[in-house]
Design a protein around this motif. Structure first.
Motif, PDB file in Angstrom:
ATOM      1  N   GLY A 149       0.819  -1.213   0.000  1.00 43.27           N
ATOM      2  CA  GLY A 149       0.000   0.000   0.000  1.00 43.27           C
ATOM      3  C   GLY A 149       0.848   1.256   0.000  1.00 43.27           C
ATOM      4  N   LEU A 150       1.919   1.265   0.780  1.00 45.39           N
ATOM      5  CA  LEU A 150       2.800   2.426   0.810  1.00 45.39           C
ATOM      6  C   LEU A 150       3.464   2.649  -0.541  1.00 45.39           C
ATOM      7  CD1 LEU A 150       4.450   1.918   4.299  1.00 45.39           C
ATOM      8  CD2 LEU A 150       3.005   3.825   3.635  1.00 45.39           C
ATOM      9  N   ILE A 151       3.887   1.559  -1.179  1.00 44.10           N
ATOM     10  CA  ILE A 151       4.516   1.677  -2.497  1.00 44.10           C
ATOM     11  C   ILE A 151       3.523   2.261  -3.495  1.00 44.10           C
ATOM     12  CG2 ILE A 151       5.478   0.346  -4.405  1.00 44.10           C
ATOM     13  CD1 ILE A 151       6.558  -1.595  -2.271  1.00 44.10           C
ATOM     14  N   THR A 152       2.293   1.809  -3.400  1.00 45.71           N
ATOM     15  CA  THR A 152       1.268   2.311  -4.321  1.00 45.71           C
ATOM     16  C   THR A 152       1.071   3.804  -4.157  1.00 45.71           C
ATOM     17  OG1 THR A 152       0.172   0.164  -4.159  1.00 45.71           O
ATOM     18  CG2 THR A 152      -1.100   1.971  -5.087  1.00 45.71           C
ATOM     19  N   MET A 153       1.133   4.288  -2.926  1.00 45.51           N
ATOM     20  CA  MET A 153       0.867   5.696  -2.672  1.00 45.51           C
ATOM     21  C   MET A 153       2.106   6.559  -2.855  1.00 45.51           C
ATOM     22  SD  MET A 153      -2.303   5.353  -1.957  1.00 45.51           S
ATOM     23  CE  MET A 153      -2.630   7.052  -1.563  1.00 45.51           C
ATOM     24  N   ALA A 154       3.300   5.963  -2.738  1.00 48.61           N
ATOM     25  CA  ALA A 154       4.537   6.749  -2.775  1.00 48.61           C
ATOM     26  C   ALA A 154       4.947   7.046  -4.208  1.00 48.61           C
ATOM     27  CB  ALA A 154       5.650   6.002  -2.055  1.00 48.61           C
ATOM     28  N   THR A 155       5.889   7.975  -4.323  1.00 53.01           N
ATOM     29  CA  THR A 155       6.422   8.353  -5.633  1.00 53.01           C
ATOM     30  C   THR A 155       7.926   8.564  -5.511  1.00 53.01           C
ATOM     31  OG1 THR A 155       6.017  10.702  -5.188  1.00 53.01           O
ATOM     32  CG2 THR A 155       4.282   9.483  -6.362  1.00 53.01           C
ATOM     33  N   LEU A 164       3.267  10.727   7.387  1.00 56.48           N
ATOM     34  CA  LEU A 164       2.153  11.043   8.286  1.00 56.48           C
ATOM     35  C   LEU A 164       1.571  12.418   8.009  1.00 56.48           C
ATOM     36  CD1 LEU A 164       3.531   9.685  11.689  1.00 56.48           C
ATOM     37  CD2 LEU A 164       1.941   8.576  10.126  1.00 56.48           C
ATOM     38  N   GLY A 165       2.393  13.284   7.481  1.00 58.12           N
ATOM     39  CA  GLY A 165       1.900  14.636   7.236  1.00 58.12           C
ATOM     40  C   GLY A 165       1.301  14.849   5.869  1.00 58.12           C
ATOM     41  N   LEU A 166       1.177  13.805   5.066  1.00 55.51           N
ATOM     42  CA  LEU A 166       0.624  13.942   3.720  1.00 55.51           C
ATOM     43  C   LEU A 166      -0.889  14.141   3.782  1.00 55.51           C
ATOM     44  CD1 LEU A 166       2.680  11.153   1.957  1.00 55.51           C
ATOM     45  CD2 LEU A 166       3.114  13.592   1.965  1.00 55.51           C
ATOM     46  N   GLN A 202      -5.432   7.774   3.047  1.00 53.45           N
ATOM     47  CA  GLN A 202      -5.025   6.378   2.863  1.00 53.45           C
ATOM     48  C   GLN A 202      -3.522   6.218   3.057  1.00 53.45           C
ATOM     49  OE1 GLN A 202      -6.143   4.730  -0.905  1.00 53.45           O
ATOM     50  NE2 GLN A 202      -5.834   2.613  -0.244  1.00 53.45           N
ATOM     51  N   HIS A 203      -2.785   7.191   2.541  1.00 50.65           N
ATOM     52  CA  HIS A 203      -1.334   7.149   2.724  1.00 50.65           C
ATOM     53  C   HIS A 203      -0.986   7.230   4.212  1.00 50.65           C
ATOM     54  CE1 HIS A 203       2.723   8.375   0.731  1.00 50.65           C
ATOM     55  NE2 HIS A 203       2.835   7.369   1.563  1.00 50.65           N
ATOM     56  N   GLN A 204      -1.663   8.117   4.918  1.00 50.57           N
ATOM     57  CA  GLN A 204      -1.450   8.228   6.358  1.00 50.57           C
ATOM     58  C   GLN A 204      -1.770   6.908   7.071  1.00 50.57           C
ATOM     59  OE1 GLN A 204      -3.927  11.508   7.476  1.00 50.57           O
ATOM     60  NE2 GLN A 204      -2.346  13.048   7.091  1.00 50.57           N
ATOM     61  N   GLU A 205      -2.865   6.283   6.656  1.00 49.54           N
ATOM     62  CA  GLU A 205      -3.276   5.032   7.294  1.00 49.54           C
ATOM     63  C   GLU A 205      -2.223   3.944   7.076  1.00 49.54           C
ATOM     64  OE1 GLU A 205      -7.073   4.167   5.718  1.00 49.54           O
ATOM     65  OE2 GLU A 205      -8.121   5.709   6.857  1.00 49.54           O
ATOM     66  N   TYR A 206      -1.705   3.840   5.845  1.00 49.84           N
ATOM     67  CA  TYR A 206      -0.663   2.833   5.588  1.00 49.84           C
ATOM     68  C   TYR A 206       0.589   3.116   6.420  1.00 49.84           C
ATOM     69  CZ  TYR A 206      -3.137   0.685   1.652  1.00 49.84           C
ATOM     70  OH  TYR A 206      -4.016   0.014   0.879  1.00 49.84           O
ATOM     71  N   ALA A 207       0.982   4.377   6.471  1.00 52.40           N
ATOM     72  CA  ALA A 207       2.192   4.726   7.206  1.00 52.40           C
ATOM     73  C   ALA A 207       2.040   4.431   8.694  1.00 52.40           C
ATOM     74  CB  ALA A 207       2.530   6.203   6.986  1.00 52.40           C
ATOM     75  N   VAL A 208       0.905   4.809   9.262  1.00 51.80           N
ATOM     76  CA  VAL A 208       0.709   4.607  10.695  1.00 51.80           C
ATOM     77  C   VAL A 208       0.532   3.121  11.000  1.00 51.80           C
ATOM     78  CG1 VAL A 208      -1.809   4.820  10.785  1.00 51.80           C
ATOM     79  CG2 VAL A 208      -0.441   5.632  12.696  1.00 51.80           C
ATOM     80  N   VAL A 223     -10.692   7.771  10.935  1.00 50.57           N
ATOM     81  CA  VAL A 223     -11.095   6.910  12.051  1.00 50.57           C
ATOM     82  C   VAL A 223     -10.047   5.832  12.300  1.00 50.57           C
ATOM     83  CG1 VAL A 223     -12.830   5.277  12.831  1.00 50.57           C
ATOM     84  CG2 VAL A 223     -13.532   7.360  11.635  1.00 50.57           C
ATOM     85  N   LYS A 224      -9.632   5.197  11.209  1.00 47.85           N
ATOM     86  CA  LYS A 224      -8.639   4.120  11.354  1.00 47.85           C
ATOM     87  C   LYS A 224      -7.302   4.684  11.813  1.00 47.85           C
ATOM     88  CE  LYS A 224      -6.461   0.343   8.823  1.00 47.85           C
ATOM     89  NZ  LYS A 224      -6.370  -0.364   7.522  1.00 47.85           N
ATOM     90  N   ALA A 225      -6.889   5.823  11.252  1.00 48.79           N
ATOM     91  CA  ALA A 225      -5.609   6.424  11.622  1.00 48.79           C
ATOM     92  C   ALA A 225      -5.608   6.808  13.097  1.00 48.79           C
ATOM     93  CB  ALA A 225      -5.325   7.636  10.747  1.00 48.79           C
ATOM     94  N   ARG A 226      -6.721   7.331  13.586  1.00 48.52           N
ATOM     95  CA  ARG A 226      -6.795   7.688  15.008  1.00 48.52           C
ATOM     96  C   ARG A 226      -6.583   6.457  15.890  1.00 48.52           C
ATOM     97  NH1 ARG A 226     -12.179  11.571  15.181  1.00 48.52           N
ATOM     98  NH2 ARG A 226     -11.243  13.415  14.189  1.00 48.52           N
TER      99      ARG A 226
END
Length: 1940
Positions: free
Chosen positions: A228-234, A272-274, A278-284, A319-322
């Motif tokens: 998931g992180l790879i998908t969101m990252a660049t 986390l600051g993006l 979804q990116h935040q959720e994968y990172a956390v 919600v999930k990130a929290r």
């Protein structure tokens, strides 16, 4: 089905072909259902072509419903039919179906039809592949395959979908998902195609996200998040994450390591600051995984500044990130105090509180858990916030708020909690108020939190146990109890029961007894009936929850009375039976409280209830702390129950329960171990009552709890209660009797053994009085009849309530004292002896006998017996006082008292204290002891058992008598004289004392042994008659044996043997030997030994009758019998050959018997006698030949280890005689018998020494390992010590041993052998030393000194050694001559021996010996000369050495041995190397023979001499050849020895024309060739000389044409291939030229060996000479058509390259290369059209330009040759060659001007054939004036009939300048044509001619340039030339190969 058969299939197919999407979709769906319903119709459907139609519909851009229905039909067909599957595959359906799976995502199709299309396509693929698992594997492999059935993105997209929808089923076969993962990882690359990468990531997401698949993959959650992180990252971040995923999947690393540890953390925190949630959720989520797995990641997150972003996520994330961020922060807080402080300081706590209010259910739970982990102090602000949340509307559920508040209150201080008005107290009261909430769940959870708080914080319960806190809890119970009827709370719902349960828990915590007195008043005055009702509920959980507060409240009598009235006992028993451990604990406490207030009968009304109560109470102890008051109360209750005789209205005693259920004893034992003093006493009181019923069980338990033993001992010592001390003592008896050693060890380690003994002694003292008031029941005198505390197989322990305390103490003292001597001393120190003495004295004096405890008397006597086992006690003065009392007890009527009195005497007498034993003997005790002799064990079995238990003697009477009669004073005194008649009387048969005779005889033996007087007294008393009578009556075996033994002792008095009765005794003893038992025979044999000392007895004829039984006794199993038989036989046979012969004739095999004895573990004396008998027997060869005789060697070897010299001597002598048999020399033993024999070679026993050395000589012959063993054992040193004083015979024996030893090279070259040399030289000087000794000594010296290091260590001077040895060279013995010469040869190996002048004197004798013709002597003499010749070569020469040695070398009949010949060659070699002047003095044939030597130096010397002779005298070469020098030299080359010298001589020989004509030369070609081909040939010089030799041979035409020359060609080619030197290349090439120029076979051989390619490379050599020779070789090879198949353009290329290299490097032209090229083009026309020929032409042109006249001549010929072929070539080839050749036009034109007479024709021929360009340059014209008008001139140029060219018009100029050039290109020059140039004027009136010029083109072609100013000729209309001013035209005409 009928419809299908009637054309339904065709109808469906037609509908599928229609243009209506709806019809197509419906038809496909109908087909799918028909296939499933009627599978029999599938073949017809498939044959109709439906598969192809469906695939077409699926692949085309049709309506999605049509495609989905087509996929459905294909799925049905593939599911039901294999034929349909194959049809789909054959129609490329797999690719189409894959496209169907990915079509929705590619085309953006949404809705259910798109999902159906994907689903049906995927399942159709699964059906074809064999299932979904097989499809996954297939798609994965297909994506990695080089042959793709579909685009990679489509395959990966299909795989992603299948992985996503896969579900595990029983039909699916297991498969390896790691393989799929590996393929996907291998495909994943950081900078790959974006679409491919996306598809790979989708597949990975499906793989890691599918719960059916991810369980089989390591770290699937982490990998899923990474995807998931790879998908969101660049960019770089994406590349980094891809590499991390690859590493995690392919290497055995953790997620932490794969992410790069801190580097990965930084990337995740930055995500986390993006803005993307979804990116935040994968990172956390990844951070959460790391914090759960790796502790270091927590600190890394903190250090990287990750806490503030996480807190921000809690406040503003999804919600999930929290939720996840909250969990991470909680984990961080648990890492360390520093990290927790960082989390708290970042504002996490307010954020969590906010999340408690506004978050979802999971978020609230996470926030609550985080707060519990983070909050460590009761912050008022936080408490207030939580309190506000309790009363506010949100959150809807207060559970998590209550949980957090309860935790915070738990960490608050006591003052804050009880201080009214404080935040903590307010929060607590808020929780109490929440109990009144209308929400039952909130009420229950609040009550639970309060209960936990009160349970953990007992410090606040005193202050908070007020109405304000207690009443709400009781109200909850009361309100929930109302309306429930008789069933109480049991009828309520689950929530109501939970509330009541938790309320009861809270009350239980509050009601626990503490120091506060007012707390219970609040509880008691409250309404406790709800608790009682709750306890009586049917729910066990509720009942046991209520039991906790009830158990606390029952301490109040009023509450207890109320509860008893309410039948709380039934509730208690129910909890005890069904409840948990904690519940049982509380119920036990409750029952204990009731029993404290009320009689047992009032509480427990029935026997069953009592039994259950006892067991339940005991069991409850398991759940209690043994140090708690609860456990004490329970134990008190059990104690109360144990005292009850029986239950009211029942005969059942409660105490029987523990006897029936032994498992209930374990808690009591645990209390004994761990409890306080009072509890221990209670436990002892309880357990001791079972000591009579369960002694074994109690003993096991006490030992399993080792601390219990120490506890019992401690209480016995310290308690003042008789019940405790007696009970503890009884329990200790149980443990000790079960396992005495272990119990004693525990007591010793406890450190209380001494104090315990003192306490026991004190108990005995206190209870010794018959008027003891503490005596409960006095035991009867029949107590001793209870089998001495044993009943059957089990022991009996007395009930402490029914036994005197002193008696029990005595028993325990007996057990303790018998275990260790220190305990005996302690008993004595404690005054135990005085007490026992007083007890015995009172008993023997009959004072107060009627009150005396009889058991105490004999037990005390037993204790005395145990104590007297210690010598310290026996040696004390008190012992003497016991003698009188014990002697008096021996007169008692009681057997028990007499027995233990004897035991006491036995213990005393055993120590053999002479004074005490004399006192016993004089006390009159002997008569009493005699009365005990002969009583059987069956008369007193209990006494024997007790004796064993106390480690006492089994027959104390015999022990005492035996020790007494060991005293000489007793044996020779009046006691013995008085006793002998008593003992003789016991020989009479007595039925009641059947064992008396055997014991009596033994005592008589003891009395008689060593005392002749007593023997005489016994004889006078009639012992002999009595014994003979017994023997004649065939008594028992034992008696018969003892009688025989007694006779033996009697006959040791030789005075008795002289009497005639001795003969009768011998006859009687021989009869015993024949008929008696084993023991009897033994004793008889021993008696006969004594008899055989007398000559008259031994010589008596009757003695022969003893041989057979004695021989038979040799096979007895008893060593005593064997020893007796051996001694007797030795006595009989030692001096009598006749009896020895008779021994050989007896039945059986005496040698076998002796072998058995020697092999057995018999005594040394027995084996010694056996060895002595073996020595006698092995002197006879018949005995040695017996197979068993060889087996005697091993035991004899063992016997050699004996310390007895006699035994060793006998064993060695027997062993040495055994070795006379050759078969026995290979003896093998596991013992080092060699060392044994070596050890015996010392001392003064020369017989033993000679026997040992003889044995060593026999053993060492030809057996090196044994020799080494001898040397290692030190035989050499021992022999050297003996030599100075030994006799000549012993010296000769030692010399022979040295010879045997030094025959082994290992020994002879060892350092120890050097010690032999000087002593042996000394021995050789002895005049009495014979030839055998000389031979042995010389051979030993030769063996030693033949080793170089031995010679170097020799300290004797040459004159001391060599001069004496000269005499041995003249000895009459050839063997000694040979040994002398050999020894001399070894000595001369030393330099100082060689150079010494004394050595020179030995040369002449040695040369003389060398010429004797006896090989052995020659060998040694020449060997000596070999050493001398190094130092004295001239002396050897002068002594005629060359002549004699040469004779040896050339001797053929017979041939000398190889080593002899080699030594001779070395001698001659040394002479030659000393001076080259000797080269011409050695015969050539001898030198040639030397070439066959194995010594390289010899060969070199011979070669050097031969080379000199060949150079000096040419005729000598032929002599060498005749002597076989060529073969010898070739052999040297084959063996690669002296290669250079051999090859040089061989080349010199072959340089001789006469030798080349010999047959040997022809046969030399093959060996030389083989030498060059041999991979082991490394000498480059040797190869060069061999090649030169082949070159010499190739000069002979006949040899060059010989068939064997083919191998030479191959070898030379191989040499050229092996990177030779330039010189070798030249030699090889020249040799090959000679070979190939004369033989076609050689040419073919060169070609077949790859020579063409090799020579091609040589052509390109930088050495022009070598290149020329190589070219010449190619010319010779291809001078005809023999090798036409090997001709290739590559030859031309190579020659061209060589030509080019030389042109560039040396600016010269290699004419040989040109000639070779010409030959190739001349002989092989096919090369003309090759590309190589075309490429060669430019270099030919260069050679034409730069070469010499000869080179130009060859080049012109070559070019002309090629030109003639142009007409037959393909047009493009000929045109190309012509164009390239045209480059030579300038050179050819130049040659036309100046060249030899032979050139022009060829040059002109070439010029006329080459393409070129004719270029005409018009520069200017002059004088073009006209009469009328101006001149506007231009020129017009024409050639033949070709199109004209013209210049520009120059207006108004009479001298126009054009400077224009015109070019015509011609494939061939225009022969015979002319160039016409017309100059014209252009005017208004037309064009007029100004003049013209005509030029012949042929001339220009040959000359190349025609330029200048030409006159324009002008003609009138009539053709006449007009006259006037000359008009000129300046121009330039050239013919060249290119446009200029």
């Amino acid at each position: 089905m009928k419809s299908l058969d009637a054309g339904g299939v065709d109808l469906i197919v037609n509908l599928l072909h229609s243009d209506n999407p709806t019809s197509q979709s419906n038809a496909a769906s109908l087909l799918a259902r028909l296939v499933l319903a009627f599978p029999d119709s599938i073949p017809k459907i498939v044959d109709s072509g439906v598969i192809q139609v469906l695939l077409c519909l699926l692949s085309e851009q049709k309506d999605v419903s049509v495609r989905a229905s087509a996929a459905e039909a294909l799925e049905s067909l593939s599911l039901k039919s294999e034929k349909a599957k194959q049809a789909i595959i054959d129609s490329q359906g797999m690719q189409i179906l894959i496209g169907g799976v990915v079509a929705p995502s590619k085309e953006g199709v949404q809705g259910e039809w798109g999902q159906a299309l994907q689903k049906h396509s995927a399942f159709a693929l699964a059906n074809i592949s064999g299932g979904m698992s097989a499809l996954i594997i297939h798609l994965a492999e297909l994506s990695h395959s080089p042959r793709l059935a579909a685009p990679v993105p489509d395959i990966l997209g299909s795989l992603a979908y299948v992985l996503m929808v896969f579900k595990t089923s029983h039909d699916e076969e297991p498969f390896k998902l790691t393989k799929v993962e590996g393929i996907l990882v291998a495909l994943l690359k950081p900078r790959d195609n974006k679409l491919v990468q996306d598809r790979i990531l989708e597949a990975m997401a499906g793989l890691y996200g599918n719960p059916h698949l991810s369980t089989a993959i390591n770290e699937s959650d982490a990998k899923r998040v990474l995807v998931g992180l790879i998908t969101m990252a660049t960019g770089d971040a994406q590349e980094y994450l891809i590499l991390s995923l690859v590493q995690l999947s392919t290497e055995e690393v953790t997620v932490w390591d794969a992410l790069g540890r801190r580097d990965g953390i930084q990337i995740l925190i930055s995500a986390l600051g993006l803005s993307s949630e979804q990116h935040q959720e994968y990172a956390v989520e990844m951070l959460a995984i790391l914090t759960e797995q790796v502790d270091d990641s927590k600190w890394a997150i903190t250090a990287a500044g990750g806490i503030p972003p996480l807190v921000q996520l809690v406040e503003s994330g999804s919600v999930k990130a929290r939720e996840v961020a909250t969990n991470i922060l909680a984990n961080l807080g648990s890492h360390s105090e520093d990290v927790r402080a960082c989390v708290v300081s970042s504002g996490a706590i307010p954020a969590f509180v906010w999340l408690l209010k506004h978050g979802g259910a999971k978020a609230q739970e996470a926030a609550a858990d985080a707060l519990i982990k983070l909050v460590q102090d009761a912050d008022p602000a936080t408490i207030n916030q939580l309190s506000v949340l309790l009363y506010g509307d949100p959150p809807s559920s207060k559970v998590h708020v209550i949980k957090v508040l309860g935790h915070i209150l738990g960490v608050a201080s006591c003052d804050d909690l009880v201080d009214q008005g404080g935040a903590a107290n307010t929060g607590l009261r808020s929780l109490v108020q929440i109990l009144n909430s209308s929400n039952e769940k909130t009420q229950e959870y609040t009550a639970s939190v309060l209960a936990d708080l009160f349970n953990h914080r007992q410090d606040i319960c005193d202050s908070l146990a007020t109405d304000e806190v207690i009443n709400p809890c009781i109200q909850l119970l009361t309100s929930n109890a109302q309306g429930t009827g008789t069933q109480g709370i049991a009828t309520q719902g689950i929530a109501t029961q939970g509330i009541a349960t938790q309320s009861a828990r809270a009350l239980g915590a509050l009601s626990r007894p503490t120091k506060s007195t007012n707390k219970m008043s609040y509880m008691v005055h409250g309404d406790v009936k709800p608790l009682i009702e709750l306890a009586k509920t049917s729910s066990v959980d509720s009942a046991e929850t209520a039991m906790d507060p009830l158990a606390n409240l029952l301490s109040d009598p009023k509450v207890a009375a109320e509860a008893l009235a309410e039948d709380v006992v039934s509730a208690i028993t129910k909890v005890l039976e069904e409840g948990s451990l904690e519940g049982k604990k509380n119920a036990s406490r409750a029952l204990s409280q009731l029993l404290r207030h009320f009689p047992v009968g009032d509480v427990l009304t029935g026997g069953g209830q009592c039994r259950f109560a006892v067991l339940a109470l005991v069991e409850s102890l398991n759940a209690m702390d043994t140090g708690s008051s609860d456990a004490a109360d329970v134990l008190e209750a059990v104690s109360l129950l144990s005292r009850m005789k029986q239950v009211r209205n029942s005969s059942y005693s409660p105490w029987y329960a523990l006897s029936e259920v032994p498992s209930g004893l374990e808690p009591l034992v645990r209390c004994l171990c761990e409890g306080q003093v009072k509890m221990q006493d209670k436990a002892i009181e309880i357990l001791s009552r079972l000591s009579g019923e369960q002694p074994i069980r109690l003993g096991d338990l006490l030992l399993s709890y080792s601390r219990s033993i120490g506890a019992l001992a401690n209480r016995v010592v310290k308690s003042r209660s008789l019940e405790v001390t007696v009970g503890g003592t009884a329990l200790l008896i149980c443990a000790i009797k079960l396992h005495k050693a272990r119990s004693m060890d525990i007591l010793d380690r406890s450190g209380c053994m001494k104090s315990l003994i003192y306490a026991l002694v004190d108990m005995v003292k206190q209870n010794s009085s018959p008027y003891s008031p503490e005596l409960e029941i006095k035991t009867s005198r029949t107590y001793r009849d209870r089998s001495a505390f044993r009943a059957g197989d089990e022991f009996y322990v007395p009930d402490p309530g029914t036994v005197l305390g002193g008696t029990v103490a005595l028993w325990l003292l007996c057990l303790i004292s018998s275990s260790h001597s220190e305990n005996k001393s302690t008993v004595m120190e404690a005054g135990g002896l005085e007490i026992l003495l007083d007890k015995l004295a009172r008993h023997t004096n009959n004072e107060l006998a009627e009150f005396e405890d009889s058991e105490g008397t004999w037990i005390g006597t037993a204790l005395a017996a145990v104590l007297f086992q210690d010598y310290k006690i026996v040696s004390s003065p008190m012992t003497m006082h016991f003698v009188h009392s014990l002697a008096a007890l021996l007169k008692s009527d009681e057997v028990t008292e007499r027995f233990f009195a004897a035991q006491a005497f036995a213990s005393i007498a055993f120590h053999r204290d002479k004074g005490i034993n004399l006192a016993i003997a004089n006390s009159g005790a002997v008569a009493g002891l005699v009365t005990l002799i002969g009583h059987s064990e069956s008369d007193m079995p209990n006494l024997i058992a007790l004796s064993e238990e106390f480690s006492l003697a089994k027959n104390p009477d015999l022990v005492v008598l035996d020790n007494l009669f060991q005293i000489d004073e007793v044996k020779s005194g009046s006691v013995a004289r008085k006793t002998i008649p008593l003992l003789v009387d016991l020989l009479k048969p007595m039925p009641d004392r059947s064992g008396a005779p055997s014991s009596t005889v033994r005592l008589l033996i003891q009395i008689a042994d060593g005392n002749d007087t007593n023997k005489q007294l016994m004889a006078e008393a009639g012992v002999l008659d009595a014994l003979n009578k017994y023997l004649s009556l065939s008594p028992q075996d034992l008696v018969e044996a003892t009688i025989s033994e007694l006779l033996r002792i009697l006959f040791t008095n030789h005075d008795l043997i002289r009497y005639g009765a001795a003969i009768s005794c011998m006859n009687q003893l021989i009869a015993v030997l024949h008929l008696g038992s084993r023991n009897a025979r033994l004793s008889a044999a021993r008696a006969l030994i004594e008899l055989f000392y007398a000559d008259n007895i031994r010589d008596n004829e009757l003695s022969i009758q003893a041989i057979q039984p004695l021989a038979a006794m040799l096979d007895a199993h008893s060593e005593s019998e064997q020893e007796a038989a051996l001694c007797a036989l030795i006595k009989l046979t030692s001096d009598s050959n006749t009896k020895t012969s008779m021994l050989a004739e007896v039945e059986g095999n005496p040698v076998h018997s002796l072998s058995s004895i020697l092999f057995s573990g018999s005594t040394l004396k027995l084996k010694c006698d056996a060895a002595e008998l073996c020595r006698v027997l092995f002197g006879n060869s018949k005995f040695r030949e017996i197979r068993i005789a060889s087996e005697c060697s091993e035991p004899l070897i063992l016997l050699m280890q004996s310390e007895s010299e006699k035994a060793v001597e006998a064993a060695v002598c027997a062993f040495e005689r055994l070795l006379d048999d050759e078969r026995l020399l290979e003896i093998k033993s596991r013992h080092d018998f060699i060392s044994m024999l070596v050890a015996l070679v010392s001392g003064s026993n020369y017989r033993l020494i000679e026997a040992s050395i003889s044995a060593l000589i026999k053993l060492g012959k030809d057996r090196t390992p044994r020799k080494l063993d001898m040397v290692n054992a030190g035989i050499i040193d021992k022999c050297l010590e003996l030599l100075p004083t030994a006799s000549s015979s012993l010296c000769a024996l030692i010399a022979e041993l040295f010879r045997i030893l030094t025959n082994s090279s290992v020994i002879s070259k060892s350092s120890v052998a050097l010690k032999i040399v000087e002593p042996l030289f000394t021995v050789l000087l002895r005049k009495d030393f014979g030839l055998w000794g000389h031979h042995s000594a010389l051979q030993a010296l030769v063996n030693i000194l033949e080793k170089p290091h031995s010679l170097s260590a020799l300290k004797l001077s040459p004159s001391q050694v060599i001069e004496p040895l000269t005499s041995f060279l003249e000895s009459p013995s050839q063997a000694i001559q040979q040994l002398g010469a050999e020894l001399l040869s070894h000595l001369l190996a030393q330099e100082h021996f060689k150079k010494d002048i004394t050595t020179r004197n030995a040369i002449a004798p040695l040369v003389h010996l060398a010429g004797l013709g006896i090989f052995n002597i020659q060998k040694t003499a020449i060997k000596a000369l070999e050493s001398i010749s190094f130092s004295w070569p001239k002396a050897v020469y002068e002594a005629g050495g060359i002549v004699e040695i040469s004779k040896v070398l050339v001797q053929n009949n017979p041939l000398p041995p190889v080593d002899l010949w080699e030594s001779a060659a070395v001698v001659l070699s040394n002479i030659l190397r000393s001076d080259s002047g000797y080269y011409l003095r050695v015969p050539a044939d001898a030198l040639v023979k030397m070439l066959y030597s194995t010594a390289e130096n010899t060969i070199k010397a011979a070669l050097n001499a031969l080379i000199v002779q060949e150079k000096t005298d040419a005729s000598s070469a032929e002599l060498m050849a005749e002597a076989g020098a060529i073969d010898a030299l070739l052999d040297l080359l084959r063996s690669h020895r002296c290669e250079e010298l051999a090859a040089r001589l061989l080349e010199a020989l072959f340089n001789n024309t006469r030798i080349r004509e010999s047959k040997a030369s022809k046969y030399s070609i093959a060996p030389l060739s083989q030498y060059l081909l041999d991979p082991q040939t490394k000498s480059q010089t040797g190869k060069l000389l061999a090649a030169l030799a082949l070159g010499d041979l190739s000069q002979h035409e006949g040899l060059a044409r010989a068939s064997v020359s083919v191998s030479a060609c191959r070898a030379l080619v191989s040499l050229l291939e092996d990177q030779p030197t330039e010189e070798m290349k030249m030699v090889s090439v020249c040799a090959l030229q000679n070979f190939v120029v004369r033989s076609r076979s050689n040419r073919k051989a060169v070609a077949e060996a790859g020579g063409v390619l090799v020579i091609q490379e040589l052509v390109m050599s930088p050495d022009p000479e070598l290149a020329g020779q190589a070219s010449m070789l190619i010319k010779f090879l291809f001078s005809n058509h023999t090798l036409q198949e090997y001709v290739s353009p590559e030859l031309i290329r190579s020659l061209t390259a060589a030509l080019e290299r030389e042109l560039w490097s040396a600016a010269t032209v290699n004419e040989e290369v040109l000639r070779t090229i010409l030959v190739l083009f001349s002989n092989f026309q096919k090369l003309h059209i090759s590309e190589a020929a075309t490429l060669c032409i430019p270099h030919l042109v260069t050679a034409l330009r730069s070469g010499s006249e000869t080179a130009q001549d060859i080049t012109l010929t070559t070019l002309c040759l090629l030109k003639h072929s142009w007409s037959t070539m393909p047009l493009d080839v000929s045109k190309s060659q012509a164009m390239v050749t045209a480059e030579a036009i300038p050179i050819l034109q130049k040659l036309m001007k100046c060249c030899p007479a032979s050139f022009p024709e060829r040059v002109e021929s070439l010029l006329s054939s080459l393409p070129g360009c004719l270029t005409v340059t018009i520069n200017r014209a002059n004088n073009l004036r006209q009469v009328l008008g101006g001149t506007n001139a231009f020129c017009r140029l024409t050639i033949g009939h070709g199109p004209p060219r013209r210049t520009k018009v120059v207006n108004h100029s009479t001298s126009p300048e054009w400077k224009e050039a015109f070019t015509w290109a011609f494939d061939v020059p225009p022969k015979g044509q002319k160039l016409h140039i017309v100059c014209r004027n252009k005017s208004t009136f037309g064009k007029s001619t100004l003049g013209k010029i005509t030029i012949q083109i042929d001339k220009i072609v040959n000359e190349g340039l025609h330029s200048g100013v030409f006159n324009l000729s002008h003609h009138d209309k009539d053709g006449c030339v007009k006259e006037g001013t000359e008009r000129t035209l300046e121009l330039e005409v050239t013919w060249s190969h290119r446009v200029e």
